[in-house]
Design a protein around this motif. Sequence first.
Motif, PDB file in Angstrom:
ATOM      1  N   ASN A   7       0.834  -1.204   0.000  1.00  0.00           N
ATOM      2  CA  ASN A   7       0.000   0.000   0.000  1.00  0.00           C
ATOM      3  C   ASN A   7       0.865   1.250   0.000  1.00  0.00           C
ATOM      4  N   THR A   8       0.331   2.311  -0.564  1.00  0.00           N
ATOM      5  CA  THR A   8       1.017   3.591  -0.595  1.00  0.00           C
ATOM      6  C   THR A   8      -0.025   4.707  -0.573  1.00  0.00           C
ATOM      7  N   PRO A   9       0.300   5.865   0.047  1.00  0.00           N
ATOM      8  CA  PRO A   9      -0.644   6.990   0.032  1.00  0.00           C
ATOM      9  C   PRO A   9      -0.595   7.804  -1.263  1.00  0.00           C
ATOM     10  N   GLY A  10       0.133   7.343  -2.259  1.00  0.00           N
ATOM     11  CA  GLY A  10       0.326   8.120  -3.483  1.00  0.00           C
ATOM     12  C   GLY A  10      -0.943   8.403  -4.246  1.00  0.00           C
ATOM     13  N   ASN A  11      -0.962   9.554  -4.904  1.00  0.00           N
ATOM     14  CA  ASN A  11      -2.076   9.914  -5.787  1.00  0.00           C
ATOM     15  C   ASN A  11      -1.897   9.342  -7.180  1.00  0.00           C
ATOM     16  N   PHE A  12      -0.632   9.211  -7.625  1.00  0.00           N
ATOM     17  CA  PHE A  12      -0.323   8.738  -8.963  1.00  0.00           C
ATOM     18  C   PHE A  12       0.761   7.672  -8.869  1.00  0.00           C
ATOM     19  N   ILE A  13       0.617   6.609  -9.643  1.00  0.00           N
ATOM     20  CA  ILE A  13       1.555   5.495  -9.629  1.00  0.00           C
ATOM     21  C   ILE A  13       2.193   5.374 -11.020  1.00  0.00           C
ATOM     22  N   PHE A  14       3.519   5.198 -11.044  1.00  0.00           N
ATOM     23  CA  PHE A  14       4.233   5.082 -12.308  1.00  0.00           C
ATOM     24  C   PHE A  14       5.192   3.896 -12.269  1.00  0.00           C
ATOM     25  N   LEU A  15       5.539   3.424 -13.449  1.00  0.00           N
ATOM     26  CA  LEU A  15       6.589   2.428 -13.617  1.00  0.00           C
ATOM     27  C   LEU A  15       7.678   3.090 -14.448  1.00  0.00           C
ATOM     28  N   ASP A  16       8.890   3.251 -13.857  1.00  0.00           N
ATOM     29  CA  ASP A  16       9.931   3.963 -14.584  1.00  0.00           C
ATOM     30  C   ASP A  16      10.624   3.039 -15.586  1.00  0.00           C
ATOM     31  N   SER A  17      11.601   3.574 -16.294  1.00  0.00           N
ATOM     32  CA  SER A  17      12.242   2.820 -17.374  1.00  0.00           C
ATOM     33  C   SER A  17      13.091   1.666 -16.861  1.00  0.00           C
ATOM     34  N   GLN A  18      13.347   1.603 -15.556  1.00  0.00           N
ATOM     35  CA  GLN A  18      14.064   0.482 -14.958  1.00  0.00           C
ATOM     36  C   GLN A  18      13.119  -0.490 -14.257  1.00  0.00           C
ATOM     37  N   SER A  19      11.831  -0.330 -14.505  1.00  0.00           N
ATOM     38  CA  SER A  19      10.773  -1.164 -13.916  1.00  0.00           C
ATOM     39  C   SER A  19      10.613  -0.951 -12.421  1.00  0.00           C
ATOM     40  N   ASN A  20      11.183   0.140 -11.892  1.00  0.00           N
ATOM     41  CA  ASN A  20      10.905   0.504 -10.501  1.00  0.00           C
ATOM     42  C   ASN A  20       9.544   1.176 -10.413  1.00  0.00           C
ATOM     43  N   ILE A  21       8.927   1.111  -9.253  1.00  0.00           N
ATOM     44  CA  ILE A  21       7.584   1.659  -9.046  1.00  0.00           C
ATOM     45  C   ILE A  21       7.712   2.973  -8.297  1.00  0.00           C
ATOM     46  N   ILE A  22       7.123   4.028  -8.847  1.00  0.00           N
ATOM     47  CA  ILE A  22       7.178   5.360  -8.260  1.00  0.00           C
ATOM     48  C   ILE A  22       5.774   5.758  -7.827  1.00  0.00           C
ATOM     49  N   SER A  23       5.654   6.142  -6.567  1.00  0.00           N
ATOM     50  CA  SER A  23       4.392   6.651  -6.034  1.00  0.00           C
ATOM     51  C   SER A  23       4.550   8.152  -5.802  1.00  0.00           C
ATOM     52  N   PHE A  24       3.750   8.940  -6.520  1.00  0.00           N
ATOM     53  CA  PHE A  24       3.802  10.401  -6.415  1.00  0.00           C
ATOM     54  C   PHE A  24       2.686  10.856  -5.484  1.00  0.00           C
ATOM     55  N   ILE A  25       3.077  11.424  -4.353  1.00  0.00           N
ATOM     56  CA  ILE A  25       2.118  11.896  -3.345  1.00  0.00           C
ATOM     57  C   ILE A  25       2.039  13.407  -3.460  1.00  0.00           C
ATOM     58  N   SER A  26       0.929  13.912  -3.960  1.00  0.00           N
ATOM     59  CA  SER A  26       0.780  15.359  -4.089  1.00  0.00           C
ATOM     60  C   SER A  26       0.244  15.935  -2.793  1.00  0.00           C
ATOM     61  N   ASN A  27       0.326  17.247  -2.653  1.00  0.00           N
ATOM     62  CA  ASN A  27       0.088  17.870  -1.354  1.00  0.00           C
ATOM     63  C   ASN A  27      -1.373  17.838  -0.914  1.00  0.00           C
ATOM     64  N   HIS A  28      -2.321  17.539  -1.846  1.00  0.00           N
ATOM     65  CA  HIS A  28      -3.721  17.497  -1.416  1.00  0.00           C
ATOM     66  C   HIS A  28      -4.139  16.093  -0.991  1.00  0.00           C
ATOM     67  N   ASN A  29      -3.149  15.188  -0.847  1.00  0.00           N
ATOM     68  CA  ASN A  29      -3.482  13.851  -0.362  1.00  0.00           C
ATOM     69  C   ASN A  29      -4.078  13.938   1.036  1.00  0.00           C
ATOM     70  N   ASN A  30      -5.109  13.150   1.305  1.00  0.00           N
ATOM     71  CA  ASN A  30      -5.848  13.316   2.557  1.00  0.00           C
ATOM     72  C   ASN A  30      -5.168  12.681   3.768  1.00  0.00           C
ATOM     73  N   THR A  31      -3.998  12.080   3.584  1.00  0.00           N
ATOM     74  CA  THR A  31      -3.328  11.482   4.738  1.00  0.00           C
ATOM     75  C   THR A  31      -2.567  12.511   5.550  1.00  0.00           C
ATOM     76  N   ASN A  32      -2.198  13.654   4.902  1.00  0.00           N
ATOM     77  CA  ASN A  32      -1.413  14.696   5.573  1.00  0.00           C
ATOM     78  C   ASN A  32      -0.095  14.162   6.125  1.00  0.00           C
ATOM     79  N   THR A  33       0.395  13.082   5.551  1.00  0.00           N
ATOM     80  CA  THR A  33       1.662  12.518   6.001  1.00  0.00           C
ATOM     81  C   THR A  33       2.821  13.441   5.662  1.00  0.00           C
TER      82      THR A  33
END
Length: 474
Positions: free
Chosen positions: A205-231
């Motif tokens: 699980n991740t609090p990210g708003n957007f999920i990406f797969l980079d060119s090395q097949s790593n997983i990137i979770s982008f958490i923008s500031n309006h995410n409701n977790t306030n983490t």
Amino acid sequence: MTKNLFLILLLAVQTAFAQILSYDNSFASNGKYTITGSNNYYWNRIVQNSDNSIYFTYAKDNPSLGSPECVVSKLNANGTVDTSFGNNGETIINNYFSGVQSELKKQTDGKILVMCFYTNGSAIVRLLPNGLPDTTFGINGIAKIDNIGTDFNSVGYGFYLQNDKIIVYGQATSDPGPYIHYKSIYRLNSNGSVDTTFGNNGSFNTPGNFIFLDSQSNIISFISNHNNTNTYTYGALEKYNNNGQPFISFGNNGVLAFTSNPGGVDSAFMDSNNNIVCSNINNEIFRIKPNGDHDNTFVFDNNSFPFNPMTLSSIITEKNGNYYISGLTGSMGETFFISKITSTGAIDSTFNHYSETTGTPDFIGEMIINNNSIITTKGVNKILKFMLNNLTLSVSNETKTNISSIEFENPIKQNLVFSTKEKVIKIEIYSIDGKLLKTVQENNSNVSELLKGIYIAKITLENGKSITKKIIKN
């Protein structure tokens, strides 16, 4: 006949590179295919094959289900329905409904993957190239994942192909409470089963708003500031390796918190260089580097036309390091446009923008950028094909010549008439898409077989120089 000097030399021809000229009238009905029976709310996805045929998704209402069912269909290269696909041109995924932006991808072996939904979660469906279910995948071609779906802006779900595995993510909720939204990310094996070697027994699980797969097949979770977790005060990037474990060398044990506010991110896209290109609620576009820094080399002016009185689409498409984006203008959004932004954030002056007033506020959605055409979805029931004047002439040996060296009578009618003080060896006439149509050597040569339209003339002179100019045939 009036003589007009064409001031378009090679440099100017390159300036006209890849502009949208018109609809491709050889596709469907004057360049526009209308999806019959499409629900009036759910968007479409498109995938093009090497033979220029197109798979696409849409939603068809099913009154007994109470929701629109997901449908996959196929068009031939000329925009007609391929009736050999599925059942007379379509495959209805019974009892599974569409998301606002359906997800569609094609594997390297030609099989088709589509993401759709059911009451308790999401499903990945795999079809054979002919539209029949791939019974080697999941149960009768369907792999179900409970408790993941869409989020509030309907972009928080999707899937990526990771070699022969499938990364699937969607919005999940804690149950029982407290009620917290987060993303769950799963990995499926090639047969549709959950890969228990991934993450924590198959998911994380991740609090990210957007999920990406980079060119090395790593997983990137982008958490923008309006995410409701306030983490994180300003948001953050989380990075996981290709097996779903925290990438501990990135940031603080895989988490890099932003130190400044990126703005309310409305949509985000990862480009081929692992940059995250974002648009925010103020229609600003900015870019975040793979290390999490704001990319100050990317400067976008949202006050420049046509971006000033508009609303951006949530879909960004990249081609050769440039970004294609669409939006709506006009008091009621009745005009759509397509524009191209360079890698530095500037509007590409060679492409500029194409706009059309249709009277309805329908966004251009997903775009397929080809060398000579752009294929797009529009609204919930249109697939459009535009022609580009993407000249494919070799220009490595072109030499700039004084603009007064040759003059054409223009527009051309029956004969190609020109005047010049230099000896012309030959004139090659090309179509806008770079195909050689005719070669002439003499002045006043008959070119009546050319259809009305715009052409490119490449003039080779005795002194070894060459000039490239646009000509118009009436």
